[in-house]
Scaffold this motif. Structure first.
Motif, PDB file in Angstrom:
ATOM      1  N   ALA A  93      -0.886  21.931 -27.373  1.00 10.21           N
ATOM      2  CA  ALA A  93       0.348  21.962 -26.864  1.00 10.21           C
ATOM      3  C   ALA A  93       0.878  20.614 -26.155  1.00 10.21           C
ATOM      4  O   ALA A  93       0.093  20.110 -25.310  1.00 10.21           O
ATOM      5  N   VAL A  94       1.846  19.786 -26.842  1.00 12.21           N
ATOM      6  CA  VAL A  94       2.231  18.730 -26.009  1.00 12.21           C
ATOM      7  C   VAL A  94       3.016  18.948 -24.877  1.00 12.21           C
ATOM      8  O   VAL A  94       4.004  19.954 -24.942  1.00 12.21           O
ATOM      9  N   THR A  95       3.065  18.504 -23.943  1.00 11.37           N
ATOM     10  CA  THR A  95       3.532  18.897 -22.590  1.00 11.37           C
ATOM     11  C   THR A  95       4.192  17.817 -21.991  1.00 11.37           C
ATOM     12  O   THR A  95       3.838  16.495 -22.266  1.00 11.37           O
ATOM     13  N   SER A  96       4.921  18.116 -20.863  1.00 12.85           N
ATOM     14  CA  SER A  96       5.844  16.904 -20.018  1.00 12.85           C
ATOM     15  C   SER A  96       4.577  16.593 -19.065  1.00 12.85           C
ATOM     16  O   SER A  96       5.116  17.137 -17.792  1.00 12.85           O
ATOM     17  N   GLY A  97       3.747  15.774 -19.298  1.00  7.03           N
ATOM     18  CA  GLY A  97       3.013  15.521 -18.412  1.00  7.03           C
ATOM     19  C   GLY A  97       1.630  16.416 -18.161  1.00  7.03           C
ATOM     20  O   GLY A  97       1.839  17.479 -18.608  1.00  7.03           O
ATOM     21  N   ALA A  98       0.613  16.064 -17.350  1.00  8.18           N
ATOM     22  CA  ALA A  98      -0.576  17.169 -17.099  1.00  8.18           C
ATOM     23  C   ALA A  98      -0.054  18.159 -16.149  1.00  8.18           C
ATOM     24  O   ALA A  98      -0.379  19.334 -16.253  1.00  8.18           O
ATOM     25  N   TRP A 242       6.926   8.526 -18.117  1.00  4.19           N
ATOM     26  CA  TRP A 242       7.311   8.869 -19.435  1.00  4.19           C
ATOM     27  C   TRP A 242       6.887  10.480 -19.590  1.00  4.19           C
ATOM     28  O   TRP A 242       7.424  11.026 -20.320  1.00  4.19           O
ATOM     29  N   ARG A 243       6.273  10.797 -18.741  1.00  2.00           N
ATOM     30  CA  ARG A 243       5.919  12.507 -18.574  1.00  2.00           C
ATOM     31  C   ARG A 243       5.605  13.093 -19.991  1.00  2.00           C
ATOM     32  O   ARG A 243       6.221  13.701 -20.776  1.00  2.00           O
ATOM     33  N   ILE A 244       4.367  12.508 -20.573  1.00  2.00           N
ATOM     34  CA  ILE A 244       3.777  12.980 -21.811  1.00  2.00           C
ATOM     35  C   ILE A 244       2.279  13.539 -21.790  1.00  2.00           C
ATOM     36  O   ILE A 244       1.609  12.536 -20.988  1.00  2.00           O
ATOM     37  N   PRO A 268       8.803  18.305 -25.101  1.00  2.00           N
ATOM     38  CA  PRO A 268       8.774  17.384 -24.181  1.00  2.00           C
ATOM     39  C   PRO A 268       9.744  16.084 -24.802  1.00  2.00           C
ATOM     40  O   PRO A 268      10.199  16.218 -25.974  1.00  2.00           O
ATOM     41  N   ASN A 269      10.144  15.005 -23.941  1.00  2.00           N
ATOM     42  CA  ASN A 269      10.909  14.177 -24.407  1.00  2.00           C
ATOM     43  C   ASN A 269      10.559  13.899 -25.812  1.00  2.00           C
ATOM     44  O   ASN A 269       9.559  13.274 -26.136  1.00  2.00           O
ATOM     45  N   VAL A 270      11.607  13.440 -26.812  1.00  2.00           N
ATOM     46  CA  VAL A 270      11.288  13.262 -28.154  1.00  2.00           C
ATOM     47  C   VAL A 270      11.024  11.665 -28.148  1.00  2.00           C
ATOM     48  O   VAL A 270      10.192  11.511 -28.913  1.00  2.00           O
ATOM     49  N   ILE A 271      11.638  10.911 -27.340  1.00  2.00           N
ATOM     50  CA  ILE A 271      11.320   9.569 -27.518  1.00  2.00           C
ATOM     51  C   ILE A 271       9.944   9.055 -27.193  1.00  2.00           C
ATOM     52  O   ILE A 271       9.043   8.421 -27.774  1.00  2.00           O
ATOM     53  N   ALA A 272       9.487   9.701 -26.082  1.00  2.00           N
ATOM     54  CA  ALA A 272       8.070   9.536 -25.664  1.00  2.00           C
ATOM     55  C   ALA A 272       7.096  10.169 -26.650  1.00  2.00           C
ATOM     56  O   ALA A 272       5.807   9.403 -26.955  1.00  2.00           O
ATOM     57  N   GLN A 273       7.548  11.223 -27.509  1.00  2.00           N
ATOM     58  CA  GLN A 273       6.731  11.931 -28.562  1.00  2.00           C
ATOM     59  C   GLN A 273       6.610  10.675 -29.506  1.00  2.00           C
ATOM     60  O   GLN A 273       5.600  10.553 -30.159  1.00  2.00           O
TER      61      GLN A 273
END
Length: 397
Positions: A93-98, A242-244, A268-273
């Motif tokens: 699962a990709v998340t907005s940071g840990a 970036w919160r990824i 999560p933020n699509v640009i960071a992905q």
């Protein structure tokens, strides 16, 4: 009227320390800030290129709740290589940071009243999120065992209500690294007592020789089906803002996380992905190696200066990018002379007298510790630690 749960936790102690540092600086005093858990550096070129390319393609739509499938496949390949175990995209699962990965884990595995073992000192978010999820944090002291819990102490703390053990290595705030024997002991305990392992390895890229970071599932493959791996790129790629990050675990857990995340942040933020995907596919090891050298150089400089401390032991700083000062002997000495002080008192004195902002161990469940980040500019670090050392060597309460 606020919900009752709001009285169970406070704002992050690390965030509060950063706020105090900024407030002191706005009053005209020169403050060198050693509170932030981040590295001062430029972006990796491949991260920047991936983000700009996505923007130029007008990327602005939702992705899958758990992140783009291409990114999850790339992360699965990376985790497979790191752990020597096969992982698939539906276990990621990709998340907005840990922090979100940890929150998701707590929310999907804990029932009200479940206990979670947390070695102390601990990152302040661990117990807060467990409490939010209705669980009960149980703290295990580690000062007498070089900040790594003994198996004996962990076993003593297990009850019929224990549901999970938090393992954070390299540790924030202490920098302690669990060796293979310690990890194997935790894994065996978890298997014997049917416990989850929440394995936070956000600082795994920064293990300082001769110490080595080991993923727990590579040490104990049989514990994989009860292990939740939490990681982010905030530290290893210096992407705090970036919160990824990601959570890796059994498919059933990730499926529950998908349902939960669909009602909290969604994807999560699509640009960071896209930026992270480009890094994983094209980046290579050069940037991370440069970052590791930068941190190693800062550690070497810092340990040299801190070796001149007269009443506080030099920290070992096995991993991560923090020095953790143990004030317990200084406190005992002061007490024999009828004086008492806490880590909070020391932090205030360092801020006011030395112009150095640090974080009190009370934020980490330890009234006898002080955390210093050495992720900052080397010249500033040199200046800050010389001021700090002089102040501590003259300390009287």
């Amino acid at each position: 009227m606020l919900a009752q749960r709001t009285v169970l936790f406070n704002s992050s102690g690390t965030a509060a320390a950063r706020t105090a540092a900024k407030a002191a600086a706005t009053n005209g005093k020169e403050i060198i800030d050693l509170t932030a858990g981040e590295i001062w550096t430029d972006l990796a070129s491949s991260v920047r290129e991936g983000a700009i390319a996505a923007i130029n393609r007008n990327v602005n739509r939702y992705t899958d709740t758990l992140g783009m499938m291409e990114l999850r496949h790339a992360l699965a390949r990376r985790i497979s290589a790191e752990t020597a175990q096969p992982w698939s995209a539906d276990e990621i699962a990709v998340t907005s940071g840990a922090k979100q990965a940890l929150f998701n884990a707590a929310m999907v595995i804990l029932n009200p009243g479940d206990e979670v073992l947390i070695p102390a000192p601990y990152w302040t978010t661990f117990p807060a999120q467990i409490i939010i999820a209705g669980g009960t944090p149980i703290f295990i002291g580690t000062r007498q065992s070089n900040y790594v819990p003994t198996l004996t102490d962990l076993v003593k703390a297990v009850t019929s209500r224990t549901k999970a053990i938090v393992v954070n290595t390299p540790n924030n705030p202490t920098g302690a690294i669990y060796d293979r024997e310690a990890l194997a002991g935790v894994a065996q305990l978890a298997m014997d007592r049917d416990l989850w392992i929440i394995f936070d390895e956000c600082y795994g890229a920064f293990a300082h020789a001769p110490h080595t970071h080991h993923p727990i599932v590579s040490v104990a493959p049989r514990a994989r089906d009860r292990t939740l791996i939490v990681n982010s790129f905030s530290k290893s790629l210096a992407l705090t803002g970036w919160r990824i990050g990601y959570l890796a675990g059994p498919k059933a857990v990730i499926g529950a996380v998908k349902a939960l995340q669909s009602h909290t942040t969604s994807n999560p933020n699509v640009i960071a992905q896209h930026a992270l995907l480009h890094y994983l596919e094209c980046g290579g090891p050069a940037y991370q190696l440069q970052l590791q050298r930068q941190v190693a150089n800062a550690r070497e400089l810092g340990l040299s200066i801190l070796s001149t401390l007269t009443s506080v032991p030099q920290p070992t700083a096995q991993g991560g990018f923090y020095f953790y000062l143990d004030l317990s002997e200084l406190q005992r000495h002061a007490k024999t002379h009828g004086r008492e002080f806490s880590a909070d008192d020391v932090v205030k004195k360092l801020l006011m007298d030395a112009g150095v902002a640090t974080i009190s161990g009370t934020a980490f469940g330890d009234p006898a510790g002080v955390r210093l980040s050495y992720g900052i500019n080397l010249k500033l670090l040199d200046k800050a630690l010389r001021r700090l050392t002089a102040t501590l060597n003259e300390l009287t309460f």
